[in-house]
Design a protein around this motif. Sequence first.
Motif, short mmCIF file in Angstrom:
data_model
loop_
_atom_site.label_atom_id
_atom_site.label_comp_id
_atom_site.label_asym_id
_atom_site.label_seq_id
_atom_site.Cartn_x
_atom_site.Cartn_y
_atom_site.Cartn_z
N HIS A 37 0.74 -1.05 -0.16
CA HIS A 37 0.03 -0.11 0.07
C HIS A 37 0.93 1.31 0.03
N ILE A 38 0.46 2.20 -0.69
CA ILE A 38 1.23 3.48 -0.81
C ILE A 38 0.28 4.71 -0.10
N ILE A 39 0.68 5.37 0.81
CA ILE A 39 0.31 6.62 1.24
C ILE A 39 0.75 7.74 0.86
N THR A 40 0.11 8.86 0.57
CA THR A 40 0.50 10.07 0.18
C THR A 40 -0.17 11.16 1.10
N VAL A 41 0.67 12.20 1.39
CA VAL A 41 0.30 13.12 2.48
C VAL A 41 -0.57 14.26 1.80
N SER A 42 -1.14 14.26 0.58
CA SER A 42 -1.93 15.04 0.05
C SER A 42 -2.42 14.49 -1.43
N ASN A 43 -3.58 15.10 -1.72
CA ASN A 43 -4.07 14.71 -3.03
C ASN A 43 -3.10 15.05 -4.24
N ALA A 44 -2.52 16.05 -4.12
CA ALA A 44 -1.48 16.59 -5.03
C ALA A 44 -0.36 15.67 -5.17
N LEU A 45 -0.05 14.97 -4.18
CA LEU A 45 1.09 14.14 -4.46
C LEU A 45 0.62 12.75 -5.00
N LYS A 46 -0.55 12.21 -4.70
CA LYS A 46 -1.26 11.17 -5.32
C LYS A 46 -1.46 11.13 -6.86
N ASN A 47 -1.97 12.63 -7.10
CA ASN A 47 -1.98 12.82 -8.68
C ASN A 47 -0.60 12.85 -9.17
N HIS A 48 0.44 13.35 -8.49
CA HIS A 48 1.94 13.31 -8.96
C HIS A 48 2.35 11.94 -9.29
N ILE A 49 2.23 11.05 -8.26
CA ILE A 49 2.84 9.86 -8.86
C ILE A 49 1.97 8.88 -9.74
N ASN A 50 0.84 9.10 -9.92
CA ASN A 50 -0.09 8.73 -11.04
C ASN A 50 0.00 7.19 -11.33
N LEU A 51 -0.40 6.44 -10.14
CA LEU A 51 -0.02 4.88 -10.38
C LEU A 51 -1.41 4.68 -10.84
N LYS A 52 -1.40 3.38 -11.78
CA LYS A 52 -2.55 2.89 -12.30
C LYS A 52 -3.46 2.47 -11.46
N ARG A 53 -3.06 1.57 -10.25
CA ARG A 53 -3.54 0.95 -9.56
C ARG A 53 -4.39 1.87 -8.30
N LYS A 54 -5.16 2.71 -8.53
CA LYS A 54 -5.61 3.83 -7.59
C LYS A 54 -6.01 2.90 -6.14
N GLU A 55 -6.49 1.77 -6.14
CA GLU A 55 -6.86 1.19 -4.84
C GLU A 55 -5.69 0.98 -4.05
N LYS A 56 -4.70 1.09 -4.34
CA LYS A 56 -3.13 0.64 -3.58
C LYS A 56 -2.80 2.12 -2.92
N VAL A 57 -3.50 3.25 -3.22
CA VAL A 57 -3.06 4.43 -2.94
C VAL A 57 -4.01 5.14 -1.96
N SER A 58 -3.50 5.62 -0.92
CA SER A 58 -4.76 6.34 0.17
C SER A 58 -3.80 7.72 0.60
N VAL A 59 -4.61 8.78 0.29
CA VAL A 59 -4.33 9.90 0.89
C VAL A 59 -4.43 10.00 2.61
N ILE A 60 -3.43 10.27 3.35
CA ILE A 60 -3.54 10.71 4.82
C ILE A 60 -2.81 11.81 4.90
#
Length: 369
Positions: free
Chosen positions: A142-165
């Motif tokens: 699982h991958i955690i990003t500390v903002s939505n901006a970072l989540k969009n930046h890494i742009n992984l295909k499997r979005k279910e593996k990424v959570s914003v906390i």
Amino acid sequence: MNRKMTCLYLLPPSQGGIKDHVITLIKGLDKNKYRAIVVAPPSKELEQALLIFEHSFIPLGWDNKTLNKIKLIKRISKIINSYQVDIMHTHGYKIDIIGKAALHLSNKQVKVITTLHNFYPKKFNNPIVRFGMDLLYRRSDHIITVSNALKNHINLKRKEKVSVIYNGVDVNQSLSPNERYSVSEKRAKIIGTVARLSSEKGIDILIRAFSQLKHKFSYLELIIVGSGPREEALRQLVKSLNLTESIYFTGWQQETTKCLEKIDIFVMPSRSEGLSIATIEAMMAKKPIVATNTGGLVELIDHRETGILVEPNNVEQLGEGIEQLLVDSDLRGKTSINAQSKAVDRFTSELMVANTKRIYEKVMKKVNL
């Protein structure tokens, strides 16, 4: 009796807000259910915090030399084997690479959680490098990003593996009893920032903006709280602008909330920002805020509602933003109150810890906790 979940935290050398993030997270873990082991460069702050909460700190220094990295990989591999690690939680892409190499060497079945705190360096714009990073993060459970901006930046295909906390701070420690957002002519007015003194934080832009403001508002002073690789260059800039009597470098401070009490207007002039813990602390302390329109700062500051947003790397706009708050008491009051309310609702340590524990339980769902 159920065994405690053992979590291994790997931190990079240039920790900045990452260290505060991990300390806050570990403080919130139930020591009857979790055992935390932190591997990081030597740090008295980390060592003391972990000792208080009966967790383990293993200081390991490392640099960019290949031989030293190989030694570090071997050491971490031994730690994984010795402590029966359930989750390896890495913080940053460099230590993520090292941690996954160590895990491969250990041949153990350990869940991997990766938290990303910052944007990729410019060199990662290379498609081949980005493809390599995508492959690296596929190895994370699982991958955690500390903002939505970072989540969009890494742009992984499997979005279910990424959570914003979002990063969170302790409400009780951060609420300031000394609100100082009323500006009068009777004393010096303190502009302040709390940041690692590195290029991406844009402190040079703040110094130049302050230099222009000083001509209009002679009572201004600037406090720069923090340390880092650009400190000497910034001191030289201050000297060249003849501002050594008005700009003060405090160095790194453990209790930044006490520094915030002295500040009238808080500024975060970052060129790049994942999600600024210092800005959240300023929000919680009910300080008027000027920040740059970049990264996760946009998720903290709503323009003219919880602060003032200006374009990054723009001396004139930053100065104008600070001036707006200096001259408009209604705007200072409104944005300060709104910022604190937003911080209490969305950026507390309790929320950050609870959301992170849910990720732990999700990846360890087959384990009897």
